[in-house]
Design a protein around this motif. Structure first.
Motif, mmCIF file in Angstrom:
data_model
loop_
_atom_site.group_PDB
_atom_site.id
_atom_site.type_symbol
_atom_site.label_atom_id
_atom_site.label_comp_id
_atom_site.label_asym_id
_atom_site.label_seq_id
_atom_site.Cartn_x
_atom_site.Cartn_y
_atom_site.Cartn_z
ATOM 1 N N THR A 1 0.891 -1.252 0.162
ATOM 2 C CA THR A 1 -0.076 -0.112 0.138
ATOM 3 C C THR A 1 0.922 1.184 -0.137
ATOM 4 O OG1 THR A 1 -1.659 -1.084 1.052
ATOM 5 C CG2 THR A 1 -1.720 1.411 1.239
ATOM 6 N N CYS A 2 1.804 1.282 0.799
ATOM 7 C CA CYS A 2 2.529 2.318 1.046
ATOM 8 C C CYS A 2 3.642 2.554 -0.259
ATOM 9 C CB CYS A 2 3.719 2.325 2.137
ATOM 10 S SG CYS A 2 2.691 2.606 3.748
ATOM 11 N N GLY A 3 4.147 1.440 -0.738
ATOM 12 C CA GLY A 3 5.257 1.888 -1.784
ATOM 13 C C GLY A 3 6.462 2.441 -1.442
ATOM 14 N N LEU A 4 6.069 3.759 -1.145
ATOM 15 C CA LEU A 4 7.464 4.663 -0.734
ATOM 16 C C LEU A 4 7.104 5.073 0.755
ATOM 17 C CD1 LEU A 4 7.649 7.024 -3.922
ATOM 18 C CD2 LEU A 4 8.940 5.109 -3.537
ATOM 19 N N ILE A 5 7.995 5.527 1.632
ATOM 20 C CA ILE A 5 7.932 5.864 2.809
ATOM 21 C C ILE A 5 8.774 6.935 3.066
ATOM 22 C CG2 ILE A 5 7.032 3.786 3.898
ATOM 23 C CD1 ILE A 5 9.908 3.037 4.842
ATOM 24 N N SER A 6 8.566 7.960 3.877
ATOM 25 C CA SER A 6 9.582 9.015 4.223
ATOM 26 C C SER A 6 10.366 8.568 5.429
ATOM 27 C CB SER A 6 8.634 10.134 4.850
ATOM 28 O OG SER A 6 8.003 10.773 3.595
ATOM 29 N N VAL A 7 11.499 8.791 5.334
ATOM 30 C CA VAL A 7 12.597 8.306 6.422
ATOM 31 C C VAL A 7 13.320 9.496 6.905
ATOM 32 C CG1 VAL A 7 12.668 5.898 5.353
ATOM 33 C CG2 VAL A 7 14.485 7.822 4.792
ATOM 34 N N GLU A 8 14.164 9.106 8.091
ATOM 35 C CA GLU A 8 15.013 9.889 8.682
ATOM 36 C C GLU A 8 16.247 9.095 8.898
ATOM 37 O OE1 GLU A 8 14.376 12.940 12.035
ATOM 38 O OE2 GLU A 8 14.913 11.107 13.115
ATOM 39 N N TYR A 9 17.313 9.291 8.407
ATOM 40 C CA TYR A 9 18.556 8.495 8.654
ATOM 41 C C TYR A 9 19.615 8.933 9.223
ATOM 42 C CZ TYR A 9 19.839 9.952 3.938
ATOM 43 O OH TYR A 9 19.964 10.943 2.937
ATOM 44 N N GLU A 10 20.587 8.373 9.364
ATOM 45 C CA GLU A 10 22.349 9.015 9.653
ATOM 46 C C GLU A 10 23.198 7.700 9.682
ATOM 47 O OE1 GLU A 10 23.129 10.121 13.988
ATOM 48 O OE2 GLU A 10 21.154 9.344 14.381
ATOM 49 N N ALA A 11 24.389 7.868 9.380
ATOM 50 C CA ALA A 11 25.295 6.945 9.343
ATOM 51 C C ALA A 11 25.770 6.421 10.764
ATOM 52 C CB ALA A 11 26.675 7.351 8.588
ATOM 53 N N VAL A 12 25.989 5.210 11.246
ATOM 54 C CA VAL A 12 26.109 4.742 12.193
ATOM 55 C C VAL A 12 27.140 3.302 12.219
ATOM 56 C CG1 VAL A 12 23.954 5.216 13.530
ATOM 57 C CG2 VAL A 12 24.313 2.972 12.334
ATOM 58 N N GLU A 13 27.629 3.165 13.476
ATOM 59 C CA GLU A 13 28.535 1.942 13.375
ATOM 60 C C GLU A 13 27.923 0.718 13.036
ATOM 61 O OE1 GLU A 13 30.611 2.256 17.046
ATOM 62 O OE2 GLU A 13 31.864 3.752 16.495
ATOM 63 N N CYS A 14 28.253 -0.211 12.535
ATOM 64 C CA CYS A 14 27.774 -1.497 12.138
ATOM 65 C C CYS A 14 27.530 -2.414 13.274
ATOM 66 C CB CYS A 14 28.357 -1.841 10.967
ATOM 67 S SG CYS A 14 28.403 -1.161 9.450
ATOM 68 N N GLY A 15 28.497 -2.436 14.254
ATOM 69 C CA GLY A 15 28.370 -3.255 15.319
ATOM 70 C C GLY A 15 28.598 -4.962 14.978
ATOM 71 N N VAL A 16 29.220 -5.027 13.901
ATOM 72 C CA VAL A 16 29.353 -6.404 13.547
ATOM 73 C C VAL A 16 30.610 -7.170 14.257
ATOM 74 C CG1 VAL A 16 29.133 -6.075 11.216
ATOM 75 C CG2 VAL A 16 31.356 -5.996 11.851
ATOM 76 N N SER A 17 30.828 -8.291 14.540
ATOM 77 C CA SER A 17 31.627 -9.331 15.228
ATOM 78 C C SER A 17 32.633 -9.792 14.284
ATOM 79 C CB SER A 17 30.721 -10.142 16.237
ATOM 80 O OG SER A 17 30.274 -10.962 15.580
ATOM 81 N N GLY A 18 33.801 -10.268 15.090
ATOM 82 C CA GLY A 18 34.681 -10.769 14.269
ATOM 83 C C GLY A 18 35.672 -10.155 13.546
ATOM 84 N N ASN A 19 36.487 -10.592 12.912
ATOM 85 C CA ASN A 19 37.568 -9.954 11.933
ATOM 86 C C ASN A 19 37.087 -9.610 10.717
ATOM 87 O OD1 ASN A 19 39.251 -10.144 14.212
ATOM 88 N ND2 ASN A 19 40.411 -11.896 13.500
ATOM 89 N N LEU A 20 37.762 -8.544 10.036
ATOM 90 C CA LEU A 20 37.619 -8.453 8.623
ATOM 91 C C LEU A 20 38.358 -9.312 7.830
ATOM 92 C CD1 LEU A 20 37.865 -4.754 7.166
ATOM 93 C CD2 LEU A 20 39.072 -6.493 6.097
ATOM 94 N N LYS A 21 37.598 -9.602 6.807
ATOM 95 C CA LYS A 21 38.051 -10.552 5.779
ATOM 96 C C LYS A 21 38.361 -10.059 4.454
ATOM 97 C CE LYS A 21 37.365 -14.104 8.522
ATOM 98 N NZ LYS A 21 36.768 -13.604 9.624
ATOM 99 N N ILE A 22 39.609 -10.236 3.837
ATOM 100 C CA ILE A 22 39.926 -10.262 2.403
ATOM 101 C C ILE A 22 39.880 -11.551 1.635
ATOM 102 C CG2 ILE A 22 41.984 -9.131 1.003
ATOM 103 C CD1 ILE A 22 43.234 -7.924 3.457
ATOM 104 N N ARG A 23 38.954 -11.231 0.663
ATOM 105 C CA ARG A 23 38.846 -12.338 -0.368
ATOM 106 C C ARG A 23 39.259 -11.845 -1.704
ATOM 107 N NH1 ARG A 23 33.637 -12.421 -2.981
ATOM 108 N NH2 ARG A 23 32.825 -11.142 -1.697
#
Length: 299
Positions: free
Chosen positions: A150-172
């Motif tokens: 029904t909405c299709g589109l919604i109005s949003v408020e947003y900001e960049a934040v820390e992802c909070g992922v766990s574990g080490n970064l990987k290089i593939r």
């Protein structure tokens, strides 16, 4: 000056027009600074079911925290930047229907942290079109798949934040890599989730002579200079906020299609690419037709 004269002198100075003007300028500067760190506004469209394993960023699914549903395609409106914005995380809140759509409703109290996983060419800053959200992420805000339609589109408020992922970064490493041609993907990026620069140092070298960029497309990093590479390789990464992390001899060979553990990750408290972080718990998606229930996860 007598004590009485000194008191009168300072009293007049504090109440002078010049003093009042200086105070007003100071208050205005403070207001502008606060506004600079405020959330951005725009609108989000419905991405459908999406494909976390076939996307412009070259990822094989989201980081575990986002469970292959809390993600979006982004464009210039949210900083895709030819793929440098891949992986970046945003806190998003629905603020209501977009445009004249009185039958559309969303829960304006709900917030969701999403990961950027794909490109949305139509999501431009000029249009104020911030995200193309997965249908499940839209359901989280609207409460049901029916209301999402029904909405299709919604109005949003947003900001960049820390992802909070766990574990080490990987290089593939990319298919076809060798000592003479090298390309990589980055997975499970911590901090704010996006990287602006990769530098590589061969064994026996005193400097990072090889640099990698996204000049051949957003899905991978192509590396230039310093060939032939001599393994093992050391790597230095720079986030889009300017933070740096390094690994020593973490890439052991020229094997293609291999994932190497970086040994660390961008941590919390780093520099934000846009606004200051206000990390919130992520949530699980709602069952279709029911109200979503928040389930905090540990970063």
């Amino acid at each position: 000056l007598t004590l009485q004269n000194q008191q009168n002198h300072y009293s007049k100075k504090l109440l002078s027009p010049h003093s009042i003007i200086r105070n007003m300028i100071s208050l205005l500067a403070t207001a502008l600074l606060l506004n600079e760190n405020s959330a951005l506004t725009g609108y989000a469209s419905n991405y459908g079911d999406g494909n976390p394993y076939g996307n412009a960023c070259g990822y094989k699914g989201t980081s575990d925290k986002f469970d292959n549903w809390a993600y979006a395609a982004i464009g210039s409106g949210a900083g895709f930047d030819d793929g440098l914005g891949c992986g970046q995380c945003f806190k998003v809140r629905c603020t209501g229907a977009y445009g004249d759509n009185p039958t559309c409703s969303c829960d304006t109290s709900k917030e969701l942290i999403i990961q950027s996983l794909d490109q949305c060419p139509e999501c431009t800053a000029a249009k104020n079109h911030a995200f193309d959200l997965t249908a499940t992420a839209m359901d989280y805000f609207t409460g049901s798949r029916s209301m999402t339609g029904t909405c299709g589109l919604i109005s949003v408020e947003y900001e960049a934040v820390e992802c909070g992922v766990s574990g080490n970064l990987k290089i593939r490493t990319k298919s076809g890599t060798s000592r003479y041609w090298y390309g990589v993907h980055l997975d499970n990026i911590g901090g704010y989730g996006s990287v602006s620069k990769i530098e590589i140092k061969s064994t026996g070298s005193s400097s990072y002579q090889t640099t990698c960029d996204k000049s051949q497309g957003p899905s991978f990093w192509i590396c230039n200079g310093g060939y032939p590479l001599s393994f093992p390789l050391s790597v230095r990464l720079t986030s889009t906020g300017g933070d740096k992390i390094t690994c020593s001899n973490c890439i052991g060979s020229a094997d293609a299609d291999y994932s190497w553990d970086f040994g660390s990750n961008f941590g919390s408290g780093g520099s934000a690419p846009y606004s200051s972080p206000t990390p919130k718990p992520t949530t699980k998606p709602p069952t279709q037709g029911s109200s979503p229930v928040s389930q905090p996860t540990t970063p």
